[in-house]
Write a protein that holds these residues in place. Structure first.
Motif, short mmCIF file in Angstrom:
data_model
loop_
_atom_site.label_atom_id
_atom_site.label_comp_id
_atom_site.label_asym_id
_atom_site.label_seq_id
_atom_site.Cartn_x
_atom_site.Cartn_y
_atom_site.Cartn_z
N VAL A 250 0.47 -1.09 0.05
CA VAL A 250 -0.25 -0.25 0.20
C VAL A 250 0.75 0.91 0.27
O VAL A 250 2.42 1.38 0.71
CB VAL A 250 -1.32 0.22 1.08
N ALA A 251 0.83 2.38 -0.49
CA ALA A 251 1.48 3.68 -0.70
C ALA A 251 1.66 3.97 0.58
O ALA A 251 3.34 4.59 0.09
CB ALA A 251 0.42 4.58 -1.21
N ASP A 252 1.29 4.02 1.41
CA ASP A 252 1.68 4.30 3.41
C ASP A 252 2.10 3.38 3.98
O ASP A 252 2.83 3.23 4.86
CB ASP A 252 0.81 4.93 3.58
N HIS A 253 2.37 2.33 4.00
CA HIS A 253 3.56 1.14 4.18
C HIS A 253 4.28 2.05 4.30
O HIS A 253 5.30 2.62 3.78
CB HIS A 253 3.84 0.12 3.52
N PRO A 254 4.84 1.50 5.73
CA PRO A 254 5.93 2.29 6.46
C PRO A 254 7.58 1.82 6.20
O PRO A 254 7.73 2.47 6.39
CB PRO A 254 5.64 1.36 8.26
N VAL A 255 7.93 0.64 5.56
CA VAL A 255 9.01 0.48 5.00
C VAL A 255 9.56 -0.18 3.67
O VAL A 255 9.34 -0.09 3.30
CB VAL A 255 10.19 -0.43 5.91
N SER A 256 7.89 -0.15 2.95
CA SER A 256 8.24 -1.18 1.58
C SER A 256 7.40 0.08 0.88
O SER A 256 7.41 -0.53 -0.69
CB SER A 256 7.36 -2.41 1.64
#
Length: 344
Positions: free
Chosen positions: A50-56
């Motif tokens: 997803v666009a707001d994934h914390p690291v990916s």
């Protein structure tokens, strides 16, 4: 003893199986099982984070992460080092890799122990001191090349080589024990191809590994692996998944994620892709658990038994380069085996 073609196939299976588990777990890492289900449903194929994934965030579906990149990097250092592991070359390679990762905007993908050790080395701390507190799963996630290169016997030699590679970032009893378990499973897989035998073999290695490095507190790795295997044996995938999440744990701590990977291997019955799928939906450190579990399964099954359509869709990995590395590691393994036979 596996024939040369079979050994090479299993070496590739270890490296590419690990990449499959890594890439499948990339978009789900650090998320809870409930959040994974909410965002992606049941993950059964590569998906973009997803666009707001914390690291990916920003990575494409099927992209590998630091788990695979560091494994391949360690493999190359092993090949170039010869009999004595070149710590200076390894540290410099890690530092170069870290600069490249930061240039790509992915510094947060580094595991806590590796990140802490690299920062310490950058600040002038000697490499042999930098890893004294590294107790998380970074060593285990990248250790497959040691299992490819080192024969399963003598076990002491395999574990000693594991400990050498851990010194700069994960020079602790718990990290060495965890990495030794994974390396022993991979090495056994290359030798016999039986995932059950490989799993059993893995329990002996951390007993030796736990005597090396800087002692740190934590659950006994050998005991926790055996417990994890017993806990899920004979259970349905749904029930086993719940037990792994609730009782074993899926965090970056070695005593959680490494036993969890062995539990996944048990539930998947040695099927690398199934191991990757189970891992991706666990929550927590999904990419590392997947890389370890599917890498061990791949070492037992071989590249030829991995899903070729998914292998072709991996991003960020050059299969020709991986094959060349696997060939070099297998050649080193054969040379060591021949030397032992000559000495006998």
């Amino acid at each position: 003893m596996a024939d040369a073609a079979g050994t090479m196939d299993r070496a590739m299976g270890a490296l590419i199986g690990g990449a499959l588990g890594d890439a499948l777990g990339m978009p789900t890492q650090l998320l809870s099982p409930a959040r994974i289900a909410e965002l992606y449903g049941h993950v059964e194929d590569f998906v973009a984070p997803v666009a707001d994934h914390p690291v990916s965030k920003g990575l494409p579906a099927g992209a590998i992460t630091d788990d695979t990149e560091q494994a391949l990097l360690l493999g190359r250092i092993l090949v170039s080092s010869g009999d004595r592991f070149d710590h200076a070359r390894w540290v410099n390679a890690l530092l170069d890799w870290e600069r490249d990762v930061k240039a790509r905007g992915s510094y947060d993908l580094l595991g806590p122990s590796t990140k802490r050790a690299i920062d310490a080395i950058n600040e002038g701390v000697p490499a042999e001191e930098a890893g004294r507190s590294g107790d998380t799963n970074g060593a285990a996630m990248r250790i497959a090349p040691v299992g490819i290169m080192m024969p399963p016997e003598p076990l002491e030699a395999l574990v000693a080589k594991v400990a050498e590679t851990c010194r700069a970032t994960h020079n602790t009893s718990i990290a060495i024990a965890s990495a030794a378990a994974v390396a022993a499973a991979v090495s056994s897989g290359l030798a016999c191809g039986d995932w059950r035998a490989a799993s059993e073999r893995a329990v002996a290695a951390p007993v030796l590994g736990a005597t090396l490095g800087n002692w740190v507190t934590g659950g006994d790795i050998a005991a926790r692996i055996a417990l994890a295997q017993q806990l899920v044996r004979g259970k349905s995938e749904k029930e086993a998944t719940r037990l792994i999440v609730d009782l074993i744990g899926t965090g970056v701590a070695s005593q959680e994620s490494v036993p969890a990977a062995f539990a996944v291997l048990e539930v998947a019955q040695g099927d690398a892709w199934r191991a990757a799928v189970i891992s991706a939906n666990l929550g927590g450190d999904t990419d590392t658990i997947g890389a370890i579990a599917a890498g061990m399964a791949g070492a037992c099954a071989g590249l030829s038994r991995l899903p070729q359509d998914r292998v072709a869709r991996l991003k960020g990995i050059d299969l020709a380069e991986v094959r060349a590395l696997a060939n070099d590691l297998v050649s080193a393994r054969v040379a060591r085996s021949s030397g032992k036979e000559a000495a006998a």
